[in-house]
Design a protein around this motif. Structure first.
Motif, short mmCIF file in Angstrom:
data_model
loop_
_atom_site.label_atom_id
_atom_site.label_comp_id
_atom_site.label_asym_id
_atom_site.label_seq_id
_atom_site.Cartn_x
_atom_site.Cartn_y
_atom_site.Cartn_z
N GLN A 164 0.81 -1.21 0.00
CA GLN A 164 0.00 0.00 0.00
C GLN A 164 0.85 1.27 0.00
O GLN A 164 0.45 2.29 -0.58
CB GLN A 164 -0.95 -0.01 1.20
CG GLN A 164 -2.01 -1.10 1.10
CD GLN A 164 -2.93 -1.15 2.30
OE1 GLN A 164 -3.19 -0.14 2.94
NE2 GLN A 164 -3.43 -2.34 2.62
N ARG A 166 0.47 4.35 -2.71
CA ARG A 166 0.36 5.77 -2.34
C ARG A 166 1.46 6.60 -3.03
O ARG A 166 1.20 7.72 -3.50
CB ARG A 166 0.44 5.92 -0.82
CG ARG A 166 -0.75 5.31 -0.09
CD ARG A 166 -0.66 5.51 1.42
NE ARG A 166 -1.72 4.78 2.10
CZ ARG A 166 -2.96 5.24 2.24
NH1 ARG A 166 -3.27 6.43 1.75
NH2 ARG A 166 -3.88 4.52 2.87
N GLU A 168 -5.02 -8.02 -1.57
CA GLU A 168 -4.26 -6.77 -1.72
C GLU A 168 -4.25 -6.30 -3.17
O GLU A 168 -4.53 -5.13 -3.45
CB GLU A 168 -2.83 -6.95 -1.23
CG GLU A 168 -2.67 -7.12 0.27
CD GLU A 168 -2.79 -5.81 1.05
OE1 GLU A 168 -3.15 -4.76 0.47
OE2 GLU A 168 -2.52 -5.85 2.27
N VAL A 223 -7.81 -4.40 -2.86
CA VAL A 223 -7.33 -3.19 -2.20
C VAL A 223 -6.68 -2.24 -3.20
O VAL A 223 -6.95 -1.02 -3.17
CB VAL A 223 -6.34 -3.53 -1.06
CG1 VAL A 223 -5.79 -2.24 -0.44
CG2 VAL A 223 -7.01 -4.38 0.00
N LEU A 258 -7.82 1.55 -3.56
CA LEU A 258 -6.96 2.59 -3.01
C LEU A 258 -6.48 3.53 -4.11
O LEU A 258 -6.48 4.76 -3.92
CB LEU A 258 -5.77 1.94 -2.29
CG LEU A 258 -4.80 2.90 -1.59
CD1 LEU A 258 -5.52 3.78 -0.57
CD2 LEU A 258 -3.68 2.10 -0.91
N THR A 318 -7.05 0.04 4.68
CA THR A 318 -6.18 1.09 4.13
C THR A 318 -5.90 2.23 5.09
O THR A 318 -5.14 3.14 4.75
CB THR A 318 -6.80 1.66 2.85
OG1 THR A 318 -8.13 2.14 3.12
CG2 THR A 318 -6.85 0.61 1.76
#
Length: 284
Positions: free
Chosen positions: A73, A77, A116, A120, A124, A282
Motif C-alpha cells: 500500500q 500511495r 491486496e 485493495v 486505493l 487502508t
C-alpha cells in the motif's frame, strides 16, 4: 496515425499491469487513439520495452512509467503521488492488474496477496486519484473483472484478509467478487463528481494467467479455446469508449453488453461491509 494534438489537450490514461497480455493490447488501442499514458507496473525493465514499442506506434504521445508493487500500500500511495504530481487531471483509469496464486502469500500489511492486489489496489488507487479524475469532468474508471466470481455463492468478508485454509482459486474468485461489490457501492458517490465506474469481464483469454498453476487444471485444459488477448483488450477498451454505454455508472459489462452481476454484488449489506473492510484495511 495519431493526429497532431497539443499535449495539454490529449486525454490521459493510467493503466496498471500494462505489459500483461491484456494490458499490452489495451495500451496499443489507447496509444493509437492519442491518449497520453501513465503505466504502473512492478517491473521497470519490461515497462521500458513496452514504452519503446508504443512510442514507435504513436510517436506523438507522452508515456510515463511508474514502478510499484501493488501488494504494497505504501507503493500504491507513492505511485498515486507521482501521477498527481505529473497530471492535474486523469480521463481514464484502468485497474487491470490481477494475481492468482497457487498458495497462500501474505503481503507486507499482513493480508492475503489476492485481496491486496485484486481488491485493495484498485480501490486505493481510485480513491487516491479521485481529485484528478474529478478534474476531468467526465472520467471513467474501469475495473477488469473475472468470470471466476460467478463461481462464488456468497462474499465471505471475514476471509478476505486471510482465507485460513488455502483452497486453490477460491481467494482469487472471492477477491474479484469483493472488488465488483465495492465499485458498485462507490458508483453513486463518484458519479456526483462526474466519475463513471464500470466493471468489465474480458472473458477467458490466452494470457499468462490462463496457464498459471493457481487456476484449476480443467481451466488450463480449455486454454486453446480461449480468445486472443486482442479480443479481451477490445472489450476493456469498448467498456470505456463505446458511446452506447453513455453516462452509465455502476455497471457490469460482459461480451459488450450491460448484464446483471452476481447476486452478492447487489446486496446492500455486502456493499457496506466491503467498504468498511477496505477503509479499515487502508487506514490501519
Amino acid at each position: 496515425m495519431v493526429s497532431v494534438i497539443d499535449k495539454a489537450e490529449r486525454k490521459i490514461a493510467v493503466v496498471t499491469a500494462s505489459y500483461s497480455g491484456l494490458g499490452t493490447e489495451l495500451c496499443k488501442l489507447l496509444a493509437a487513439d492519442g491518449f497520453n499514458l501513465v503505466l504502473i507496473n512492478r517491473d521497470a525493465a519490461k515497462t521500458l520495452i513496452q514504452i519503446q514499442e508504443l512510442s514507435a506506434l504513436a510517436p506523438l504521445i507522452t508515456i510515463s512509467s511508474i514502478t510499484a508493487d501493488l501488494s504494497n500500500q505504501a507503493a500504491i500511495r507513492d505511485a498515486a503521488r507521482k501521477v498527481s504530481d505529473q497530471y492535474s487531471r486523469i480521463d481514464l483509469l484502468v485497474n487491470n492488474a490481477g494475481v492468482v496464486l497457487d498458495r497462500l502469500q501474505i503481503s507486507s500489511q499482513g493480508n492475503d496477496v489476492h485481496y491486496e492486489v485484486n481488491t485493495v489496489a484498485p480501490y486505493l488507487l481510485t480513491m487516491l486519484l479521485r481529485p484528478q479524475l474529478a478534474a476531468a469532468k467526465r472520467a471513467i474508471v474501469i475495473v477488469v473483472g473475472s468470470s471466476a466470481m460467478k463461481m462464488v455463492r456468497k462474499l465471505e468478508l471475514d476471509r478476505l484478509r486471510n482465507p485460513g485454509k488455502f483452497k486453490k482459486f477460491a481467494p482469487y474468485a472471492q477477491s474479484k467478487l469483493a472488488t465488483a461489490t465495492a465499485f458498485f457501492a462507490m458508483a453513486a458517490s463518484f458519479a456526483k463528481e462526474g466519475i463513471l465506474l464500470r466493471i468489465v469481464d474480458p472473458g477467458p483469454n490466452q494470457t499468462a494467467m490462463s496457464t498459471n498453476q493457481g487456476v484449476p487444471g480443467w481451466f488450463r485444459m480449455f486454454r486453446r479455446f480461449f480468445a486472443l488477448p486482442e479480443i479481451g483488450a477490445r472489450r476493456i477498451y469498448d467498456a470505456a469508449m463505446d458511446r452506447k454505454f453513455g453516462e452509465q455508472s455502476g455497471i457490469y459489462i460482459e461480451r459488450g453488453k450491460v448484464t446483471r452481476p452476481p447476486a452478492p454484488v447487489l446486496k446492500k449489506e455486502m456493499q457496506e461491509g466491503i467498504l468498511e473492510l477496505l477503509h479499515e484495511t487502508t487506514t490501519s
